[in-house]
Design a protein around this motif. Structure first.
Motif, PDB file in Angstrom:
ATOM      1  N   TRP A  40     -95.279 -32.228  45.502  1.00 40.80           N
ATOM      2  CA  TRP A  40     -96.450 -32.943  44.993  1.00 40.80           C
ATOM      3  C   TRP A  40     -96.882 -34.050  45.951  1.00 40.80           C
ATOM      4  O   TRP A  40     -98.067 -34.355  46.069  1.00 40.80           O
ATOM      5  CB  TRP A  40     -96.146 -33.599  43.645  1.00 40.80           C
ATOM      6  N   ALA A  41     -95.906 -34.689  46.598  1.00 37.51           N
ATOM      7  CA  ALA A  41     -96.190 -35.880  47.391  1.00 37.51           C
ATOM      8  C   ALA A  41     -96.347 -35.601  48.872  1.00 37.51           C
ATOM      9  O   ALA A  41     -96.572 -36.522  49.638  1.00 37.51           O
ATOM     10  CB  ALA A  41     -95.051 -36.890  47.196  1.00 37.51           C
ATOM     11  N   SER A  42     -96.218 -34.360  49.292  1.00 36.96           N
ATOM     12  CA  SER A  42     -96.197 -34.074  50.721  1.00 36.96           C
ATOM     13  C   SER A  42     -97.565 -33.623  51.235  1.00 36.96           C
ATOM     14  O   SER A  42     -98.173 -32.710  50.678  1.00 36.96           O
ATOM     15  CB  SER A  42     -95.168 -32.978  51.028  1.00 36.96           C
ATOM     16  N   PRO A  43     -98.054 -34.233  52.321  1.00 39.04           N
ATOM     17  CA  PRO A  43     -99.297 -33.756  52.936  1.00 39.04           C
ATOM     18  C   PRO A  43     -99.087 -32.476  53.736  1.00 39.04           C
ATOM     19  O   PRO A  43    -100.044 -31.890  54.209  1.00 39.04           O
ATOM     20  CB  PRO A  43     -99.710 -34.914  53.845  1.00 39.04           C
ATOM     21  N   ARG A  44     -97.830 -32.051  53.899  1.00 41.58           N
ATOM     22  CA  ARG A  44     -97.507 -30.825  54.622  1.00 41.58           C
ATOM     23  C   ARG A  44     -96.888 -29.844  53.652  1.00 41.58           C
ATOM     24  O   ARG A  44     -96.068 -30.225  52.810  1.00 41.58           O
ATOM     25  CB  ARG A  44     -96.531 -31.113  55.762  1.00 41.58           C
ATOM     26  N   PRO A  45     -97.217 -28.577  53.733  1.00 46.05           N
ATOM     27  CA  PRO A  45     -96.711 -27.612  52.758  1.00 46.05           C
ATOM     28  C   PRO A  45     -95.232 -27.289  52.967  1.00 46.05           C
ATOM     29  O   PRO A  45     -94.766 -27.131  54.103  1.00 46.05           O
ATOM     30  CB  PRO A  45     -97.581 -26.377  52.990  1.00 46.05           C
ATOM     31  N   TYR A  46     -94.513 -27.187  51.877  1.00 46.88           N
ATOM     32  CA  TYR A  46     -93.109 -26.784  51.898  1.00 46.88           C
ATOM     33  C   TYR A  46     -92.980 -25.302  51.561  1.00 46.88           C
ATOM     34  O   TYR A  46     -93.747 -24.768  50.747  1.00 46.88           O
ATOM     35  CB  TYR A  46     -92.290 -27.604  50.892  1.00 46.88           C
ATOM     36  N   PHE A  47     -92.005 -24.668  52.177  1.00 48.00           N
ATOM     37  CA  PHE A  47     -91.630 -23.298  51.875  1.00 48.00           C
ATOM     38  C   PHE A  47     -90.111 -23.239  51.775  1.00 48.00           C
ATOM     39  O   PHE A  47     -89.402 -24.025  52.416  1.00 48.00           O
ATOM     40  CB  PHE A  47     -92.102 -22.331  52.971  1.00 48.00           C
ATOM     41  N   ALA A  48     -89.632 -22.309  50.977  1.00 47.80           N
ATOM     42  CA  ALA A  48     -88.188 -22.121  50.830  1.00 47.80           C
ATOM     43  C   ALA A  48     -87.900 -20.635  50.769  1.00 47.80           C
ATOM     44  O   ALA A  48     -88.785 -19.827  50.456  1.00 47.80           O
ATOM     45  CB  ALA A  48     -87.666 -22.832  49.580  1.00 47.80           C
ATOM     46  N   GLY A  49     -86.673 -20.281  51.076  1.00 51.01           N
ATOM     47  CA  GLY A  49     -86.297 -18.875  51.082  1.00 51.01           C
ATOM     48  C   GLY A  49     -84.890 -18.675  50.570  1.00 51.01           C
ATOM     49  O   GLY A  49     -83.980 -19.449  50.890  1.00 51.01           O
ATOM     50  N   LEU A  50     -84.711 -17.654  49.757  1.00 52.67           N
ATOM     51  CA  LEU A  50     -83.395 -17.260  49.262  1.00 52.67           C
ATOM     52  C   LEU A  50     -83.010 -15.951  49.932  1.00 52.67           C
ATOM     53  O   LEU A  50     -83.785 -14.991  49.919  1.00 52.67           O
ATOM     54  CB  LEU A  50     -83.428 -17.088  47.744  1.00 52.67           C
ATOM     55  N   ILE A  51     -81.837 -15.921  50.530  1.00 55.13           N
ATOM     56  CA  ILE A  51     -81.353 -14.732  51.231  1.00 55.13           C
ATOM     57  C   ILE A  51     -80.371 -14.003  50.323  1.00 55.13           C
ATOM     58  O   ILE A  51     -79.430 -14.617  49.797  1.00 55.13           O
ATOM     59  CB  ILE A  51     -80.662 -15.102  52.557  1.00 55.13           C
ATOM     60  N   ARG A  52     -80.594 -12.708  50.152  1.00 56.74           N
ATOM     61  CA  ARG A  52     -79.697 -11.889  49.332  1.00 56.74           C
ATOM     62  C   ARG A  52     -79.022 -10.837  50.192  1.00 56.74           C
ATOM     63  O   ARG A  52     -79.602 -10.305  51.137  1.00 56.74           O
ATOM     64  CB  ARG A  52     -80.468 -11.200  48.201  1.00 56.74           C
ATOM     65  N   ASP A  53     -77.796 -10.542  49.822  1.00 58.38           N
ATOM     66  CA  ASP A  53     -77.046  -9.450  50.433  1.00 58.38           C
ATOM     67  C   ASP A  53     -76.511  -8.589  49.301  1.00 58.38           C
ATOM     68  O   ASP A  53     -75.767  -9.090  48.446  1.00 58.38           O
ATOM     69  CB  ASP A  53     -75.892  -9.990  51.280  1.00 58.38           C
ATOM     70  N   ALA A  54     -76.926  -7.332  49.283  1.00 53.74           N
ATOM     71  CA  ALA A  54     -76.577  -6.431  48.183  1.00 53.74           C
ATOM     72  C   ALA A  54     -77.001  -7.021  46.838  1.00 53.74           C
ATOM     73  O   ALA A  54     -76.311  -6.873  45.822  1.00 53.74           O
ATOM     74  CB  ALA A  54     -75.084  -6.135  48.185  1.00 53.74           C
ATOM     75  N   GLY A  55     -78.136  -7.726  46.841  1.00 57.98           N
ATOM     76  CA  GLY A  55     -78.695  -8.277  45.610  1.00 57.98           C
ATOM     77  C   GLY A  55     -78.165  -9.639  45.208  1.00 57.98           C
ATOM     78  O   GLY A  55     -78.703 -10.263  44.290  1.00 57.98           O
ATOM     79  N   GLU A  56     -77.132 -10.141  45.888  1.00 59.69           N
ATOM     80  CA  GLU A  56     -76.528 -11.415  45.520  1.00 59.69           C
ATOM     81  C   GLU A  56     -76.967 -12.518  46.486  1.00 59.69           C
ATOM     82  O   GLU A  56     -76.988 -12.308  47.706  1.00 59.69           O
ATOM     83  CB  GLU A  56     -75.002 -11.314  45.532  1.00 59.69           C
ATOM     84  N   PRO A  57     -77.330 -13.719  45.967  1.00 57.96           N
ATOM     85  CA  PRO A  57     -77.705 -14.827  46.858  1.00 57.96           C
ATOM     86  C   PRO A  57     -76.538 -15.238  47.755  1.00 57.96           C
ATOM     87  O   PRO A  57     -75.413 -15.437  47.276  1.00 57.96           O
ATOM     88  CB  PRO A  57     -78.069 -15.954  45.889  1.00 57.96           C
ATOM     89  N   VAL A  58     -76.824 -15.375  49.051  1.00 56.32           N
ATOM     90  CA  VAL A  58     -75.783 -15.764  49.996  1.00 56.32           C
ATOM     91  C   VAL A  58     -76.199 -16.947  50.866  1.00 56.32           C
ATOM     92  O   VAL A  58     -75.347 -17.563  51.519  1.00 56.32           O
ATOM     93  CB  VAL A  58     -75.374 -14.585  50.902  1.00 56.32           C
ATOM     94  N   ALA A  59     -77.489 -17.278  50.918  1.00 64.21           N
ATOM     95  CA  ALA A  59     -77.954 -18.399  51.733  1.00 64.21           C
ATOM     96  C   ALA A  59     -79.310 -18.859  51.223  1.00 64.21           C
ATOM     97  O   ALA A  59     -80.039 -18.097  50.564  1.00 64.21           O
ATOM     98  CB  ALA A  59     -78.055 -18.016  53.213  1.00 64.21           C
ATOM     99  N   ALA A  60     -79.636 -20.115  51.503  1.00 62.81           N
ATOM    100  CA  ALA A  60     -80.929 -20.679  51.111  1.00 62.81           C
ATOM    101  C   ALA A  60     -81.437 -21.580  52.226  1.00 62.81           C
ATOM    102  O   ALA A  60     -80.644 -22.220  52.938  1.00 62.81           O
ATOM    103  CB  ALA A  60     -80.802 -21.472  49.811  1.00 62.81           C
ATOM    104  N   PHE A  61     -82.756 -21.604  52.362  1.00 65.68           N
ATOM    105  CA  PHE A  61     -83.392 -22.418  53.391  1.00 65.68           C
ATOM    106  C   PHE A  61     -84.589 -23.134  52.780  1.00 65.68           C
ATOM    107  O   PHE A  61     -85.219 -22.632  51.841  1.00 65.68           O
ATOM    108  CB  PHE A  61     -83.864 -21.555  54.562  1.00 65.68           C
ATOM    109  N   CYS A  62     -84.904 -24.294  53.340  1.00 63.46           N
ATOM    110  CA  CYS A  62     -86.070 -25.052  52.874  1.00 63.46           C
ATOM    111  C   CYS A  62     -86.619 -25.862  54.033  1.00 63.46           C
ATOM    112  O   CYS A  62     -85.873 -26.298  54.917  1.00 63.46           O
ATOM    113  CB  CYS A  62     -85.678 -25.977  51.727  1.00 63.46           C
ATOM    114  N   GLY A  63     -87.927 -26.043  54.057  1.00 65.83           N
ATOM    115  CA  GLY A  63     -88.523 -26.863  55.098  1.00 65.83           C
ATOM    116  C   GLY A  63     -90.026 -26.969  54.920  1.00 65.83           C
ATOM    117  O   GLY A  63     -90.589 -26.506  53.926  1.00 65.83           O
ATOM    118  N   ARG A  64     -90.659 -27.561  55.905  1.00 63.51           N
ATOM    119  CA  ARG A  64     -92.098 -27.797  55.819  1.00 63.51           C
ATOM    120  C   ARG A  64     -92.770 -27.303  57.089  1.00 63.51           C
ATOM    121  O   ARG A  64     -92.182 -27.292  58.174  1.00 63.51           O
ATOM    122  CB  ARG A  64     -92.385 -29.280  55.613  1.00 63.51           C
ATOM    123  N   LEU A  65     -93.995 -26.909  56.954  1.00 63.17           N
ATOM    124  CA  LEU A  65     -94.785 -26.430  58.080  1.00 63.17           C
ATOM    125  C   LEU A  65     -95.648 -27.564  58.610  1.00 63.17           C
ATOM    126  O   LEU A  65     -96.350 -28.226  57.844  1.00 63.17           O
ATOM    127  CB  LEU A  65     -95.674 -25.270  57.650  1.00 63.17           C
TER     128      LEU A  65
END
Length: 334
Positions: A40-65
């Motif tokens: 809500w407060a950021s002038p730059r857009p944030y994106f995040a990603g969930l990584i799955r292996d065989a359907g199970e979450p194994v890693a997550a990432f977050c950042g801004r462009l």
């Protein structure tokens, strides 16, 4: 592995996001509700990603462009005002926005990083010229390095490790001149009849906290008019969740904060992030450090990360620098 990219504040997180970050004790700022409030407060857009292996979450990432946007103005969630680099960074913290499940070895972590980067490029297209992996530790560098990637040291963070059994022992370890100054400060603020010192409180007045944070960041930037305030809703959500606490000084009558420091639980101990202080009373910022060190000793928390910046001051309290790096991963042109 496959990646699911989403926009905090512009769509729901993938199933299992909060469960994964809580299982990894990643910290409250990783939770979907806090990512949304930060967006809500950021002038730059944030994106995040969930990584799955065989359907199970194994890693997550977050950042801004857009680390250095050409146009400083707000855009709808997920829309950039100009092309730029994507910076992996957890909002309103000094942490890199990368989280790995404990089951991943080095090879799997490297593959998770590449999976996220490829998915990000597909999602953002030419708007994103590459990824800047922010605040990597020396141990994390092999996960991020590779051909055509650049590694650069950035400002180190300052970590204070608990090694005392009392505040008297802490003060005794300091150089004589420093010991006398900090002891006098600690006693003077503690005895101030107009202030109440608050230690590890679970909540704070959200409107006052928002204002104090904004005033503090405006004080230390060359473009105060460009400081976007953290909305009160951000602190309201923090107040509802475990894993976040406040050290503060309150007005004795009204009970409103005149200074505060937000402290977050991490697997390594504590991490300080958002701060705020009003003018009028000297040295409250330094007194907050001392209250935090005292609580470290009382609770047995192993360490506190005070973050980068003002390194000499933080080291004078007993902190030690810990190297951090940025890894630049440029995307090939279309």
């Amino acid at each position: 592995m496959r990646a699911e990219i989403f926009v905090p504040g512009g769509g729901a997180a993938p199933d299992g996001w909060d469960a994964f970050v809580r299982a990894g004790r990643a910290g409250v700022l990783w939770e979907e509700a806090l990512l949304e409030a930060a967006a809500w407060a950021s002038p730059r857009p944030y994106f995040a990603g969930l990584i799955r292996d065989a359907g199970e979450p194994v890693a997550a990432f977050c950042g801004r462009l857009g680390v250095f946007p050409l146009v400083r103005r707000f855009r709808p969630a997920g829309r950039a005002a100009s092309p730029g680099w994507f910076q992996t960074r957890l909002p309103y913290s000094f942490s890199g926005g990368r989280l790995y499940g404990p089951q991943l070895g080095r090879t799997e972590r490297r593959f998770a990083v590449r999976t996220f980067e490829r998915a990000l490029r597909r999602r953002l297209g030419a708007r994103c010229v590459g990824v800047l992996h922010f605040a990597a530790t020396a141990a994390e560098l092999p996960d991020l390095d590779g051909p055509a990637r650049l590694r650069r040291p950035i400002a180190p963070t300052t970590v204070l490790r608990t090694r005392w059994d009392s505040m008297d022992a802490y003060f005794a370890e300091l150089p004589r001149g420093r010991r006398r100054r900090l002891t006098a400060l600690y006693e003077r603020v503690g005895d101030d009849p107009e202030l109440v010192s608050v230690v590890a409180a679970p909540a704070i007045d959200p409107v006052r906290a928002s204002r104090l944070d904004q005033l503090t960041r405006m004080k230390y930037t060359g473009r105060p008019e460009g400081v976007a305030p953290l909305p009160p809703g951000y602190f309201e959500r923090l107040n509802e969740r475990p894993g976040a606490a406040y050290f503060a000084h309150l007005e004795k009558g009204a009970g409103l904060p005149v200074s505060f420091d937000l402290v977050l639980d991490t697997p390594e101990g504590w991490m300080t992030t958002v701060t705020g202080a009003a003018g009028g009373v000297r040295d409250l910022y330094f007194d907050l450090y001392l209250r935090e060190i005292e609580q470290l000793i009382v609770t047995g928390v192993p360490a506190v990360d005070f973050g980068p910046g003002m390194r000499a001051i933080k080291e004078s309290f007993g902190g030690e620098p810990l190297a951090r790096y940025a890894v630049v991963a440029p995307f090939a042109p279309w």
